[in-house]
Design a protein around this motif. Structure first.
Motif, PDB file in Angstrom:
ATOM      1  N   ALA A  17       0.738   4.393   7.921  1.00 51.49           N
ATOM      2  CA  ALA A  17      -0.266   4.305   8.983  1.00 51.49           C
ATOM      3  C   ALA A  17      -1.590   3.758   8.456  1.00 51.49           C
ATOM      4  O   ALA A  17      -2.188   2.847   9.048  1.00 51.49           O
ATOM      5  N   VAL A  18      -2.032   4.316   7.326  1.00 56.39           N
ATOM      6  CA  VAL A  18      -3.300   3.860   6.747  1.00 56.39           C
ATOM      7  C   VAL A  18      -3.191   2.407   6.281  1.00 56.39           C
ATOM      8  O   VAL A  18      -4.107   1.596   6.474  1.00 56.39           O
ATOM      9  N   GLY A  19      -2.041   2.073   5.659  1.00 57.32           N
ATOM     10  CA  GLY A  19      -1.842   0.695   5.206  1.00 57.32           C
ATOM     11  C   GLY A  19      -1.813  -0.285   6.365  1.00 57.32           C
ATOM     12  O   GLY A  19      -2.377  -1.380   6.290  1.00 57.32           O
ATOM     13  N   TRP A  20      -1.132   0.120   7.465  1.00 62.55           N
ATOM     14  CA  TRP A  20      -1.087  -0.741   8.650  1.00 62.55           C
ATOM     15  C   TRP A  20      -2.492  -0.940   9.220  1.00 62.55           C
ATOM     16  O   TRP A  20      -2.904  -2.057   9.527  1.00 62.55           O
ATOM     17  N   TYR A  21      -3.232   0.173   9.334  1.00 62.74           N
ATOM     18  CA  TYR A  21      -4.592   0.092   9.872  1.00 62.74           C
ATOM     19  C   TYR A  21      -5.482  -0.757   8.961  1.00 62.74           C
ATOM     20  O   TYR A  21      -6.232  -1.617   9.423  1.00 62.74           O
ATOM     21  N   ALA A  52       5.335  13.219   4.204  1.00 60.39           N
ATOM     22  CA  ALA A  52       4.155  13.055   5.052  1.00 60.39           C
ATOM     23  C   ALA A  52       3.211  12.001   4.480  1.00 60.39           C
ATOM     24  O   ALA A  52       2.613  11.204   5.224  1.00 60.39           O
ATOM     25  N   GLY A  53       3.075  11.999   3.157  1.00 57.97           N
ATOM     26  CA  GLY A  53       2.213  11.010   2.520  1.00 57.97           C
ATOM     27  C   GLY A  53       2.718   9.594   2.718  1.00 57.97           C
ATOM     28  O   GLY A  53       1.924   8.658   2.874  1.00 57.97           O
ATOM     29  N   TYR A  70       0.834  -1.201   0.000  1.00 55.72           N
ATOM     30  CA  TYR A  70       0.000   0.000   0.000  1.00 55.72           C
ATOM     31  C   TYR A  70       0.871   1.253   0.000  1.00 55.72           C
ATOM     32  O   TYR A  70       0.608   2.208  -0.744  1.00 55.72           O
ATOM     33  N   ALA A  71       1.903   1.275   0.871  1.00 51.10           N
ATOM     34  CA  ALA A  71       2.750   2.458   0.985  1.00 51.10           C
ATOM     35  C   ALA A  71       3.492   2.730  -0.317  1.00 51.10           C
ATOM     36  O   ALA A  71       3.593   3.883  -0.764  1.00 51.10           O
TER      37      ALA A  71
END
Length: 467
Positions: free
Chosen positions: A182-186, A175-176, A22-23
């Motif tokens: 963070a979003v990918g982990w979540y 930052a992205g 995702y990242a």
């Protein structure tokens, strides 16, 4: 940062790989968008300034030529200052070797660094860092080349804006990237939570809780299919475990009786057999009979075990079914005169293990003879069908209750439990027959005949080897 450290510790986990994917995808898209934004902005700003400079330079050149024509004398710096109406512009009249003759400069210009910009606009940067747009054209006076008119435009504000935009995009990308982690982990955790629950539930299943099943999600997705597949696998494992336990119990029970008989007769032989020849002979005969039974039982169990593990080798060859079946029927007629044996077989060439095929037919005929009254008929037949070669053994016995037909091929299964080993068998014959058929890629089943009796049917693949 803590989520990043946690992810790195679990870098071999599926959640880490999904987060990384995702990242990387998000970062690649963000970088691509940043490049597009930067270069579109740069092209838009500088293209507009180049057009403005070109318009201004052409107007200045026309006015400069008009001044020369009116005064009919070489220009001076005063003319250039009159034409330079912008603080961010510099005008100069230079010699062919780029030496300045006159100039009206609002900033420091290094004339030796001006690139070739004859009748075109060129963007360059001086060694002192000033970003400039340059344009020049040739000036004629009285038919001679007076020099070149150079127009320079300072684009420091545009350059500063582009630098700020570049840094802003870089910070945005950094930052992205963290946001993508963070979003990918979540997201990966949310996606894998049901899978983690399945793993946790599966870890809790052991031999004592084989009846436990995984909770099937309501959504019709891959996780539901995975859970359904695992539950089906657990059904098969539980069934196999139950069969294995029943098989062990049955084997123990089958061995317990002859062992008890052996023990009893051994004790009897030890007490009275030394002095009583009749007792001694009876005990020895019983011991030999039970030993032979146990040896036969163990051999059958070993055959089934080799069949289950796939290590039983097949020695296939091409042979005539007529010859083999006629030989077996002749043997049965000689050995068992209490029954009538009939044979109906076509001329068929079969590719199989002839020894196992011989054993298969003997098992089926022997089983039919045990449950067929004396004087009744047992029929062995074979014919080619569209799906393969069909072999049938039909007797005129009492048949099998309909609900037990599928169970007669289970190891140690007996329709009449009370008869136990009254018929002299081990309860493994039909199970061995099924194993032999399956080893040859065929199928076996049973059905009741009308008005009485049982038909055991076998369907073997036909390799096309016709006589």
């Amino acid at each position: 940062m803590s989520c990043v450290r946690n992810l790195w510790k679990k870098r071999n986990n599926l959640s880490f790989r999904l987060t990384r994917m995702y990242a990387l995808l998000f970062a690649a898209m963000l970088i691509l968008i940043s490049f597009i934004v930067y270069f579109v902005s740069r092209w838009s700003l500088l293209d507009r300034r180049e057009k403005d400079l070109l318009d201004s330079a052409n107007n200045i050149a026309e006015i400069f030529h008009a001044e020369l024509a009116e005064e009919n004398s070489p220009p001076d710096a005063h003319v250039l200052w009159e034409l330079n109406t912008s603080d961010s512009m510099s005008l100069a009249l230079v010699s062919p070797d780029m030496a300045p003759l006159y100039q009206a400069s609002n900033f420091h210009v290094v004339f030796s660094e001006i690139p070739d910009c004859q009748d075109k606009v060129v963007l360059y940067r001086q060694t002192d860092g000033l970003p400039l747009l340059a344009w020049e054209t040739e000036i004629l006076f009285n038919g001679h080349v007076l020099g070149n008119l150079v127009v320079l435009q300072l684009v420091d504000r545009e350059d500063a804006f582009l630098d700020m935009l570049a840094w802003l995009l870089i910070l945005l990308n950094i930052a992205g990237a963290f946001a993508a982690l963070a979003v990918g982990w979540y997201t990966s955790r949310r996606m894998l939570n049901p899978l983690s629950a399945i793993i946790h539930r599966a870890h809790a299943i052991d031999e004592g809780t084989l009846h436990t099943r995984l909770e099937v999600p309501e959504t019709d997705d891959e996780l539901k299919h995975l859970t359904t597949t695992l539950n089906a696998m657990l059904d098969r494992v539980e069934s196999a475990f139950i069969r294995q336990g029943q098989f062990t119990q049955d084997a123990s029970h089958e061995l317990r009786t002859p062992l008890s008989v052996l023990q009893g007769h051994a004790n009897l032989l030890a007490r009275w057999g030394k002095d009583d020849p009749a007792v001694r002979s009876k005990c020895i005969a019983t011991i030999q009979k039970q030993t032979a039974y146990m040896e036969h039982l163990v051999e059958n169990l070993l055959f089934l075990s080799r069949g289950d593990s796939g290590i039983q080798a097949l020695q296939k060859k091409r042979f005539s079914m007529v010859d083999v079946m006629e030989e077996i029927i002749d043997e049965r007629r000689e050995f068992d005169r209490a029954h009538v044996y009939r044979l109906r077989v076509e001329e068929i060439m079969l590719v199989a293990d002839i020894n196992l095929f011989h054993q298969l037919l003997l098992i089926l005929l022997d089983n039919a003879a045990k449950y067929t009254p004396s004087g009744k008929t047992i029929t062995l037949s074979a014919a080619r069908r569209q799906a393969g070669v069909e072999i049938c053994v039909q007797d005129e016995g009492c048949g099998v209750p309909q609900e037990q037909l599928s169970s007669i091929f289970v190891r140690f299964y007996r329709v009449d439990k009370a008869r136990a080993r009254e018929t002299g068998g081990t309860g493994l014959g039909l199970a061995i027959a099924k194993t032999i058929v399956q080893m040859h890629g065929g199928s076996i089943w049973a059905q009741n005949a009308s008005p009485c009796g049982l038909i055991v049917r076998i369907l073997l693949p036909d390799d096309g080897a016709k006589a």
